[in-house]
Scaffold this motif. Structure first.
Motif, short mmCIF file in Angstrom:
data_model
loop_
_atom_site.label_atom_id
_atom_site.label_comp_id
_atom_site.label_asym_id
_atom_site.label_seq_id
_atom_site.Cartn_x
_atom_site.Cartn_y
_atom_site.Cartn_z
N ASN A 12 112.37 11.77 56.07
CA ASN A 12 113.23 11.23 55.02
C ASN A 12 113.93 9.82 55.69
O ASN A 12 114.17 9.11 54.80
CB ASN A 12 114.41 12.37 54.78
CG ASN A 12 113.94 13.21 53.85
OD1 ASN A 12 112.89 13.14 53.03
ND2 ASN A 12 114.48 14.40 54.14
N ILE A 124 108.03 9.69 38.17
CA ILE A 124 106.99 9.44 39.18
C ILE A 124 105.79 9.86 38.52
O ILE A 124 105.82 10.91 37.78
CB ILE A 124 107.12 11.03 40.45
CG1 ILE A 124 108.33 10.59 41.21
CG2 ILE A 124 105.99 10.99 41.40
CD1 ILE A 124 108.70 11.65 41.84
N GLY A 130 105.21 16.42 43.06
CA GLY A 130 104.88 17.62 43.77
C GLY A 130 104.91 17.40 45.24
O GLY A 130 105.21 16.18 45.74
N THR A 131 104.40 18.47 46.28
CA THR A 131 104.74 18.25 47.54
C THR A 131 103.31 18.53 48.10
O THR A 131 102.34 19.14 47.60
CB THR A 131 105.52 19.35 48.02
OG1 THR A 131 105.14 20.68 47.64
CG2 THR A 131 106.98 19.15 47.37
N GLN A 139 106.77 21.19 54.29
CA GLN A 139 106.60 21.14 52.99
C GLN A 139 107.05 19.55 52.63
O GLN A 139 108.59 19.44 52.85
CB GLN A 139 107.05 21.91 51.77
CG GLN A 139 106.50 21.99 50.61
CD GLN A 139 107.29 23.12 49.70
OE1 GLN A 139 108.17 24.00 50.25
NE2 GLN A 139 106.59 23.22 48.58
N ARG A 144 107.22 10.61 48.27
CA ARG A 144 107.90 9.94 49.46
C ARG A 144 106.89 9.38 50.46
O ARG A 144 107.01 8.37 50.92
CB ARG A 144 109.00 10.80 50.25
CG ARG A 144 110.12 10.90 49.20
CD ARG A 144 111.19 11.69 49.88
NE ARG A 144 112.27 11.95 48.64
CZ ARG A 144 113.37 11.26 48.48
NH1 ARG A 144 113.59 10.25 49.21
NH2 ARG A 144 114.19 11.76 47.68
N ILE A 213 112.49 7.60 41.60
CA ILE A 213 113.21 8.92 42.13
C ILE A 213 114.76 8.63 41.95
O ILE A 213 115.31 9.62 42.35
CB ILE A 213 112.63 9.21 43.51
CG1 ILE A 213 112.83 8.21 44.55
CG2 ILE A 213 111.41 9.84 43.49
CD1 ILE A 213 112.60 8.53 45.86
N GLN A 214 115.08 7.47 41.61
CA GLN A 214 116.64 7.35 41.25
C GLN A 214 116.93 6.86 40.01
O GLN A 214 116.12 7.19 39.11
CB GLN A 214 117.21 6.23 42.36
CG GLN A 214 117.02 7.03 43.83
CD GLN A 214 117.63 5.92 44.79
OE1 GLN A 214 118.13 4.90 44.46
NE2 GLN A 214 117.30 6.29 46.08
N SER A 215 118.16 6.56 39.58
CA SER A 215 118.40 6.17 38.38
C SER A 215 118.31 4.62 38.05
O SER A 215 118.79 3.95 39.11
CB SER A 215 119.77 6.76 37.93
OG SER A 215 120.74 5.88 38.30
N ALA B 208 117.40 13.17 49.61
CA ALA B 208 116.20 13.80 50.38
C ALA B 208 116.93 14.84 51.47
O ALA B 208 116.23 15.85 51.67
CB ALA B 208 115.48 12.75 51.08
N SER B 233 119.67 10.93 40.09
CA SER B 233 118.80 10.59 41.03
C SER B 233 118.56 11.93 41.73
O SER B 233 117.51 12.38 42.07
CB SER B 233 119.46 9.89 42.22
OG SER B 233 119.98 8.57 41.66
N LYS B 236 116.09 14.05 39.55
CA LYS B 236 114.84 13.76 39.91
C LYS B 236 113.96 14.11 40.89
O LYS B 236 112.93 14.65 41.06
CB LYS B 236 114.63 12.20 39.43
CG LYS B 236 114.69 11.71 38.07
CD LYS B 236 115.10 10.49 37.78
CE LYS B 236 113.75 9.62 37.83
NZ LYS B 236 114.10 8.16 37.58
N GLN B 237 114.85 13.85 41.96
CA GLN B 237 114.53 14.08 43.21
C GLN B 237 114.33 15.64 43.59
O GLN B 237 113.15 16.14 44.26
CB GLN B 237 115.22 13.66 44.56
CG GLN B 237 115.16 12.19 44.51
CD GLN B 237 116.49 11.42 45.03
OE1 GLN B 237 116.90 12.01 46.11
NE2 GLN B 237 116.47 10.24 44.78
N ASP B 240 111.02 17.07 41.91
CA ASP B 240 109.99 16.66 42.55
C ASP B 240 109.68 17.33 44.01
O ASP B 240 108.80 17.43 44.78
CB ASP B 240 109.78 15.21 43.05
CG ASP B 240 108.43 14.75 43.36
OD1 ASP B 240 107.41 15.28 42.83
OD2 ASP B 240 108.55 14.11 44.55
N SER B 241 110.82 18.11 44.36
CA SER B 241 110.89 18.83 45.83
C SER B 241 110.16 19.97 45.86
O SER B 241 109.80 20.56 46.95
CB SER B 241 112.39 18.91 46.33
OG SER B 241 112.61 20.07 45.48
N GLY B 242 109.62 20.49 44.79
CA GLY B 242 108.92 21.94 44.76
C GLY B 242 109.94 22.77 45.21
O GLY B 242 109.46 24.32 45.09
#
Lengths: 305, 390
Positions: A12, A124, A130-131, A139, A144, A213-215, B208, B233, B236-237, B240-242
């Protein structure tokens, strides 16, 4: 704190750092070559994100959106360089700050006129959502991971551009002696427009990547701008290598500080208080880092004296 | 082409409101009945300008519908800056000679403006911010809050989380006064264990690190208070993180203004609010329809709060002259207006006593919105009321 969590946080931090690098690279090039403090760099980041959101909504394609962000930010960058920024090179830094601050206000209000006050939608792409499972059972978000890869590729390309090509040679020459390169017959004003547009395009790309992923909203560029300035001060002004090192250092310090400090404080405080104190300290950490670097290396890690 | 379409209708809204604001002063010449001059300080540029637009539009819609020519509204932009808000309020009071102030969105701005405005003898009717400090010992006979005390929606979220059977919640909020009020409010009504508690930075956009901690914490649910862009934010994150844990939050992260930017990621999320567009009463129906007709978008809870604020002021004006402060205060306290929330009543500290609902994010055609799925708290009053000397 488990090892898996730690590795995930390092990733991260790396992703955050790479994103900062895209912002800081343009900022440091513009400062290094033209000696200009460009506060409106954050606005170009916003332009990139809005262009991407608009094109993604219109076409449904994320690749087109990324291209639009690069093109729009580069075009606006070139436009303001030709009309306004150009007149500021010979002025002192205070005039530059004043004028580019005015540009922030102009960009923000113009964006509001066109797109309205409410945040826009940019998601996205399905292919990257997804991961993925990394070795060791980590995971991690595929998107990212993609940002990290794109950022490193851009860093490598920039490095090659600056060190191996003729344009790069001129940029480096411009950094060390502006008058001499002009006297040698290089059209310095074209070079300046080019560097400015390149920096703007990188900021726009960064805005579009992060916008997913943000606004995407008016004023999204300014908080990033402040961090980008911290990065180039730590890395050494004018140095691309410094910008990369500084960005990753800031990204890791911020992300790890945010998670490790509150956790570390719980060993000798109760959870709620540790959380409050830890969070407060973590938000200062990158500025402490900057101050520390400046004490030992006043020109930054890779800055020339 | 959704963004552009939204932009155009937005411009129309701005044009309509500006027109209203500029024509009203001339109309106010007619001197029959009680006249009032209202100063509105709200955020119209910078981050949070969407909320300011809702507050302004909801308020002006009510004033417009009343057709009362004795009401004059002066609208100014605080840019979300406390120092500017204080200057503007002094200017409104001293040179524009307003009788009443309203409009502030943010608690830190309200704390800077309200005490000085009430000390100068002016009424303040809050359409949003309800900081703890102004609800308890710091309450004032000229300060009214039409929205809620800051803790309320979070208390409702805590109560809902408990009643939904969650035992191990992970909670997070930004590290500033309203964020601390949020976690305090949640914990007051939540009876389970906490898997973790986090304060994030105000204005933070990357979550994250927090999401990784949530994943590792073994929580069975998540409560978060992250208003505006921070919430977009995070959601959305998170999507997507599962991670697939249920999410609960106050309405601020799921209001009409930001849901479209979050998209699918918010679908099905439970959030607590004192208002929803499907509350079944004639006032609310008319409000939702007329707001949509006037501005080309659905109203948010902020718009409903300022619409109610304007109607409260109008109801008091029909009973008393604002120059007669005691009579006007009594008229405000009666709250004799038709609220979009149905029943509306003030407690002793002049904050609402009201029901707080649980809503669910749904999709209606192209538009993301909320519907009520239950009631979390009935006739709820804030805990600070007992500390207030009124």
């Amino acid at each position: 704190m488990s090892l898996i969590l730690l590795v995930e946080q390092v990733l991260n931090g790396l992703q955050f750092g790479v994103m900062l690098f895209l912002m800081a690279a343009g900022l440091t090039l513009i400062f290094g070559v033209m000696g200009l403090i460009n506060l409106a760099h954050g606005s170009l980041y916003m332009v990139g994100a809005f262009a991407a959101a608009a094109v993604a909504a219109w076409s449904g394609s994320f690749v087109l959106a990324l291209i639009a962000s690069l093109a729009a930010a580069a075009a606006f960058g070139a436009l303001i360089e030709l009309t306004i920024i150009r007149r500021l090179y010979d002025r002192d830094h205070l005039d530059q700050v004043l004028a580019t601050f005015a540009l922030i206000l102009v960009f923000s209000e113009a964006t509001r006129w066109v797109f309205g006050s409410f945040p826009l939608f940019l998601d996205i792409p399905d292919a990257l959502s997804g991961t993925v499972m990394l070795p060791g059972g980590i995971q991690y978000s595929l998107y990212r991971l993609t940002i990290i890869v794109i950022g490193l590729v851009v860093a490598a390309a920039l490095f090659l551009l600056i060190s191996k090509t003729r344009v790069g040679m001129r940029i480096r020459a411009g950094e060390s002696d502006r008058e001499m390169i002009g006297a040698l017959g290089v059209d310095i004003s074209v070079l300046y427009t080019l560097v400015f547009a390149l920096g703007a395009a990188l900021a726009g790309l960064s805005g579009a990547l992060v916008g997913a992923i943000q606004s995407v909203e008016v004023g999204m560029g300014e908080p990033v701008l402040i961090l980008a300035f911290v990065v180039i001060v730590i890395g050494g002004i004018g140095s691309i290598k410094g910008a990369l090192a500084g960005a990753i250092l800031v990204g890791l310090t911020d992300t790890l500080g945010r998670t490790m400090l509150p956790w570390a404080f719980t060993t000798f405080m109760d959870a709620s208080a540790a959380n409050t104190v830890g969070s407060a300290l973590a938000s200062m950490l990158i500025y402490v880092l900057m101050a520390g670097v400046l004490i030992f290396k006043p020109n930054g890690l890779f800055g020339s004296a | 082409m959704r963004p552009t379409g939204q932009g155009v209708s937005k411009l129309k809204g701005i044009a309509a409101a500006t027109l209203l604001a500029t024509t009203l002063p001339m109309a106010a010449m007619a001197e029959d009945g009680n006249a009032i001059k209202i100063g509105m300080i709200t955020t119209l540029t910078g981050g949070g300008a969407g909320i300011g637009a809702d507050i302004r539009d909801g308020f002006m819609l009510a004033i417009d519908q009343a057709g009362n020519e004795n009401v004059e509204v002066v609208i100014v932009d605080d840019q979300r800056q406390p120092d500017l808000a204080v200057q503007l309020s002094d200017k409104l009071i001293q040179s524009d000679k307003v009788d009443l102030l309203t409009g502030i969105i943010w608690s830190n701005l309200a704390l800077a403006v309200v005490p000085s405005a009430t000390a100068q003898g002016k009424f303040y009717v809050s359409p949003n911010a309800g900081p703890t400090q102004l609800a308890g010992r710091g309450c004032h006979e000229k300060y009214f809050n039409v929205a809620w005390q800051n803790d309320n929606l979070h208390e409702a979220a805590g109560a809902y989380t408990t009643s939904a059977g969650y035992q191990n919640a992970f909670i997070l909020a930004p590290n500033y006064p309203a964020g601390q009020d949020a976690l305090t409010g949640f914990k007051r009504m939540y009876e389970g264990e906490l898997a973790g508690e986090l304060y994030t930075r105000l204005g933070q956009t990357d979550y994250a690190a927090e999401i990784a901690q949530i994943r590792a914490s073994g929580a069975d649910s998540i409560f978060f208070f992250l208003p505006g862009g921070m919430g977009i934010s995070f959601l959305k994150q998170y999507a997507d993180s599962g991670i697939d844990l249920p999410v609960v939050g106050p309405a601020f992260s799921f209001d009409q203004g930001i849901l479209q930017a979050v998209g699918d990621a918010a679908l099905g999320v439970k959030n607590t609010s004192q208002w929803s567009k499907d509350i079944d009463n004639p006032t609310n129906k008319a409000f939702v329809e007329s707001f949509e007709a006037a501005f080309g978008r659905l109203p948010s809870l902020y718009a409903s709060q300022s619409f109610d604020s304007a109607n409260l002021i109008l109801s008091a004006l029909s009973k008393a002259d604002v120059q007669d402060a005691d009579a006007f205060r009594a008229a405000l306290l009666e709250a004799d207006f038709s609220s979009t929330r149905g029943d509306f009543e003030f407690g002793n500290n002049q904050h609402p006593i009201q029901d707080i609902y649980v809503r669910e994010v749904i999709q209606e055609g192209e538009v993301f919105t909320n519907r009520i799925v239950g009631t979390s708290l009935t006739d709820h009053q804030d805990v600070y009321a007992s500390e207030c000397g009124l």
